[in-house]
Design a protein around this motif. Structure first.
Motif, PDB file in Angstrom:
ATOM      1  N   SER A  45       0.795  -1.225   0.000  1.00 11.94           N
ATOM      2  CA  SER A  45       0.000   0.000   0.000  1.00 11.94           C
ATOM      3  C   SER A  45       0.830   1.278   0.000  1.00 11.94           C
ATOM      4  CB  SER A  45      -0.965   0.008   1.189  1.00 11.94           C
ATOM      5  OG  SER A  45      -0.254  -0.058   2.411  1.00 11.94           O
ATOM      6  N   GLU A  46       1.993   1.268   0.671  1.00  9.74           N
ATOM      7  CA  GLU A  46       2.747   2.514   0.811  1.00  9.74           C
ATOM      8  C   GLU A  46       4.206   2.402   0.369  1.00  9.74           C
ATOM      9  OE1 GLU A  46       2.340   3.969   4.764  1.00  9.74           O
ATOM     10  OE2 GLU A  46       0.159   4.072   4.689  1.00  9.74           O
ATOM     11  N   VAL A  47       4.590   1.280  -0.218  1.00  8.80           N
ATOM     12  CA  VAL A  47       5.990   1.089  -0.595  1.00  8.80           C
ATOM     13  C   VAL A  47       6.292   1.869  -1.871  1.00  8.80           C
ATOM     14  CG1 VAL A  47       7.753  -0.606  -1.191  1.00  8.80           C
ATOM     15  CG2 VAL A  47       5.984  -1.192   0.473  1.00  8.80           C
ATOM     16  N   ALA A  48       7.252   2.765  -1.810  1.00 11.08           N
ATOM     17  CA  ALA A  48       7.498   3.700  -2.913  1.00 11.08           C
ATOM     18  C   ALA A  48       7.940   3.000  -4.188  1.00 11.08           C
ATOM     19  CB  ALA A  48       8.546   4.729  -2.487  1.00 11.08           C
ATOM     20  N   GLU A  49       8.785   1.953  -4.072  1.00 11.86           N
ATOM     21  CA  GLU A  49       9.346   1.362  -5.282  1.00 11.86           C
ATOM     22  C   GLU A  49       8.300   0.699  -6.168  1.00 11.86           C
ATOM     23  OE1 GLU A  49      10.849  -1.331  -1.807  1.00 11.86           O
ATOM     24  OE2 GLU A  49      10.525   0.792  -2.208  1.00 11.86           O
ATOM     25  N   TYR A  50       7.093   0.481  -5.647  1.00 15.95           N
ATOM     26  CA  TYR A  50       6.053  -0.136  -6.473  1.00 15.95           C
ATOM     27  C   TYR A  50       5.516   0.809  -7.532  1.00 15.95           C
ATOM     28  CZ  TYR A  50       6.068  -4.270  -3.607  1.00 15.95           C
ATOM     29  OH  TYR A  50       6.466  -5.416  -2.982  1.00 15.95           O
ATOM     30  N   GLY A 104      -9.756   0.965 -12.892  1.00 15.01           N
ATOM     31  CA  GLY A 104      -8.629   0.281 -12.286  1.00 15.01           C
ATOM     32  C   GLY A 104      -8.793   0.076 -10.790  1.00 15.01           C
ATOM     33  N   VAL A 105      -8.042  -0.878 -10.279  1.00 12.57           N
ATOM     34  CA  VAL A 105      -7.900  -1.115  -8.843  1.00 12.57           C
ATOM     35  C   VAL A 105      -6.414  -1.187  -8.557  1.00 12.57           C
ATOM     36  CG1 VAL A 105      -8.280  -2.736  -6.945  1.00 12.57           C
ATOM     37  CG2 VAL A 105     -10.092  -2.339  -8.619  1.00 12.57           C
ATOM     38  N   GLU A 106      -5.946  -0.488  -7.530  1.00 10.86           N
ATOM     39  CA  GLU A 106      -4.525  -0.461  -7.202  1.00 10.86           C
ATOM     40  C   GLU A 106      -4.341  -0.305  -5.700  1.00 10.86           C
ATOM     41  OE1 GLU A 106      -0.799  -0.602  -6.672  1.00 10.86           O
ATOM     42  OE2 GLU A 106      -1.540  -0.944  -8.714  1.00 10.86           O
ATOM     43  N   LEU A 107      -3.557  -1.207  -5.088  1.00 14.15           N
ATOM     44  CA  LEU A 107      -3.341  -1.169  -3.646  1.00 14.15           C
ATOM     45  C   LEU A 107      -2.391  -0.052  -3.214  1.00 14.15           C
ATOM     46  CD1 LEU A 107      -3.051  -4.927  -2.595  1.00 14.15           C
ATOM     47  CD2 LEU A 107      -4.919  -3.339  -2.123  1.00 14.15           C
ATOM     48  N   ASN A 108      -1.411   0.250  -4.052  1.00 17.26           N
ATOM     49  CA  ASN A 108      -0.438   1.266  -3.667  1.00 17.26           C
ATOM     50  C   ASN A 108      -1.068   2.651  -3.762  1.00 17.26           C
ATOM     51  OD1 ASN A 108       1.929   3.275  -4.415  1.00 17.26           O
ATOM     52  ND2 ASN A 108       2.819   1.570  -3.289  1.00 17.26           N
ATOM     53  N   GLU A 109      -1.102   3.363  -2.647  1.00 13.38           N
ATOM     54  CA  GLU A 109      -1.830   4.631  -2.575  1.00 13.38           C
ATOM     55  C   GLU A 109      -1.279   5.675  -3.541  1.00 13.38           C
ATOM     56  OE1 GLU A 109      -3.215   7.971   0.751  1.00 13.38           O
ATOM     57  OE2 GLU A 109      -1.993   6.248   1.345  1.00 13.38           O
ATOM     58  N   LYS A 110       0.034   5.826  -3.601  1.00 14.16           N
ATOM     59  CA  LYS A 110       0.618   6.855  -4.461  1.00 14.16           C
ATOM     60  C   LYS A 110       0.450   6.507  -5.936  1.00 14.16           C
ATOM     61  CE  LYS A 110       3.899   8.679  -1.090  1.00 14.16           C
ATOM     62  NZ  LYS A 110       5.314   8.966  -0.771  1.00 14.16           N
ATOM     63  N   ALA A 111       0.586   5.216  -6.278  1.00 13.08           N
ATOM     64  CA  ALA A 111       0.369   4.812  -7.668  1.00 13.08           C
ATOM     65  C   ALA A 111      -1.077   5.053  -8.072  1.00 13.08           C
ATOM     66  CB  ALA A 111       0.731   3.335  -7.844  1.00 13.08           C
ATOM     67  N   ASP A 121     -11.044   6.269 -13.260  1.00 14.98           N
ATOM     68  CA  ASP A 121     -11.699   5.787 -12.041  1.00 14.98           C
ATOM     69  C   ASP A 121     -10.865   4.626 -11.511  1.00 14.98           C
ATOM     70  OD1 ASP A 121     -13.238   4.745 -10.033  1.00 14.98           O
ATOM     71  OD2 ASP A 121     -15.016   4.368 -11.260  1.00 14.98           O
ATOM     72  N   VAL A 122      -9.940   4.929 -10.608  1.00 12.38           N
ATOM     73  CA  VAL A 122      -9.056   3.936 -10.003  1.00 12.38           C
ATOM     74  C   VAL A 122      -9.318   3.907  -8.512  1.00 12.38           C
ATOM     75  CG1 VAL A 122      -6.658   3.334  -9.493  1.00 12.38           C
ATOM     76  CG2 VAL A 122      -7.278   4.152 -11.771  1.00 12.38           C
ATOM     77  N   ARG A 123      -9.591   2.727  -8.001  1.00 14.42           N
ATOM     78  CA  ARG A 123      -9.960   2.582  -6.599  1.00 14.42           C
ATOM     79  C   ARG A 123      -8.814   1.967  -5.802  1.00 14.42           C
ATOM     80  NH1 ARG A 123     -16.457   1.442  -7.538  1.00 14.42           N
ATOM     81  NH2 ARG A 123     -16.565   2.927  -9.283  1.00 14.42           N
ATOM     82  N   ASN A 124      -8.411   2.664  -4.745  1.00 16.82           N
ATOM     83  CA  ASN A 124      -7.264   2.289  -3.932  1.00 16.82           C
ATOM     84  C   ASN A 124      -7.720   1.353  -2.802  1.00 16.82           C
ATOM     85  OD1 ASN A 124      -5.198   3.979  -1.504  1.00 16.82           O
ATOM     86  ND2 ASN A 124      -4.644   2.255  -2.802  1.00 16.82           N
TER      87      ASN A 124
END
Length: 266
Positions: A45-50, A104-111, A121-124
Motif C-alpha cells: 500500500s505505501e511502498v514507494a518502489e512499487y 482500475g484497482v490499485e493497492l499502492n496509494e501513491k500509484a 476511475d481507479v480505486r485504492n
C-alpha cells in the motif's frame, strides 16, 4: 514445519527448490501448484518502489503494456475493461486509446493517486472492496498479480461476479518452466520469494481456472525482459537465450485468456 497446500490442502510435496532469504519453492503432489514457503506477506500500500520504478522506466513499461494490449485485442476488441493492479496507469492509457472504457484497482496509494490524476476511475483498495456492480465488465486484465494472491478460489470468484456473459479474464504471468529459469535456477529473477506466493505454469494455471468455472480460450508464451546492454557477458547470454526461448515457445512468461464457463454463467 511446512504447512499444507494453500489451494487443495494436501501435505504431499513433490520437490523443494531452495531460494533466497530462507525461502523455498514447494510443488504440491496433488494439484501440481508450486508455492513459496514460508508464505510471503508483502505490504504494497505505501511502498514507494512499487510505482517509482514504473516512472523511472516509463518507456519500457509502456512497451510492456502495448504488448499485453495486443494479446487482449486478439481476444476482445472493445467494451468495459478493469485492470487489477493498474499501478500508475500506463496500460489503462493504452487500452483507452484502443477504444476501451477503463477502470482500475490499485493497492499502492501513491500509484493509485497518479492514475486518478489521469482522470481514470481507479480505486485504492482490495478488489472485493472496490464496489463495482456485478456483471460490469467485458474484460478484467491482471499483469503479474495472481502470483501474489493467497486465496485463489475466493479471488477468482470475485472476478467471475464482475464479468458480463461472455466476458474475459486475461492475465500475464511469470513461469518457472521456461529455459531461462532452468538455466538460472534460484537466481532467476521471476521467483521473487519475498512477494510471490505462487509460481504458475500454463498447465497449472489452466487447471486452476478450469476448476473455478472458467474455460481457457488462449495461451501465448513469451519471455520477460532481459537487457542486452549494458550487461556482463553472462547477462548477454541470458538475454539471448530468453529471446530464443520465446521463439521456441519456452519463455519464462505467458499470457492466458479465459471466459466464464457456460454452466457457471447460468
Amino acid at each position: 514445519m511446512i504447512d499444507n497446500c494453500l489451494y487443495c490442502g494436501s501435505a504431499t510435496l513433490l520437490s523443494i527448490i531452495h531460494l533466497a532469504n530462507g525461502k523455498n519453492a514447494v510443488t504440491c503432489g496433488k494439484c501440481g501448484l508450486t508455492r513459496t514457503i514460508p508464505v510471503p506477506s508483502a505490504e504494497y500500500s505505501e511502498v514507494a518502489e512499487y510505482f517509482e520504478n514504473y516512472l523511472l522506466k516509463e518507456k519500457l513499461f509502456r512497451a510492456f503494456s502495448r504488448k499485453l494490449l495486443d494479446f487482449v485485442l486478439s481476444v476482445v476488441q472493445n467494451g468495459r475493461l478493469l485492470e487489477v493492479g493498474c499501478s500508475v496507469g500506463f496500460f489503462l492509457e493504452e487500452a483507452k486509446r484502443a477504444g476501451f472504457s477503463v477502470n482500475g484497482v490499485e493497492l499502492n496509494e501513491k500509484a493509485a493517486t497518479l492514475s486518478k490524476g489521469k482522470d481514470f476511475d481507479v480505486r485504492n483498495c482490495m478488489l472485493r472492496e472496490a464496489g463495482f456492480p456485478s456483471h460490469e465488465f467485458d474484460v478484467v486484465v491482471m499483469s503479474h498479480v495472481l502470483e501474489h494472491i493467497q486465496d485463489l478460489r475466493e479471488f477468482l470468484a470475485d472476478i467471475k461476479v464482475l464479468l458480463r456473459p461472455g466476458g474475459k479474464v486475461i492475465v500475464s504471468q511469470p513461469t518457472p518452466d521456461g529455459i531461462v529459469p532452468k538455466m538460472q535456477k534460484k537466481k532467476w529473477y521471476g521467483w521473487v520469494p519475498n512477494e510471490h506466493v505462487w509460481h504458475f505454469t500454463p498447465k497449472t494455471l489452466s487447471l486452476v481456472f478450469a476448476e473455478n468455472g472458467f474455460d481457457v480460450v488462449k495461451v501465448e508464451r513469451n519471455s520477460m525482459y532481459y537487457s542486452l546492454w549494458p550487461s556482463s557477458p553472462r547477462a548477454v547470454l541470458v538475454a539471448l537465450v530468453a529471446r530464443t526461448a520465446a521463439v521456441l515457445g519456452l519463455g519464462d512468461q505467458f499470457y492466458l485468456a479465459a471466459t466464464v464457463s457456460e454452466k457457471d454463467s447460468l
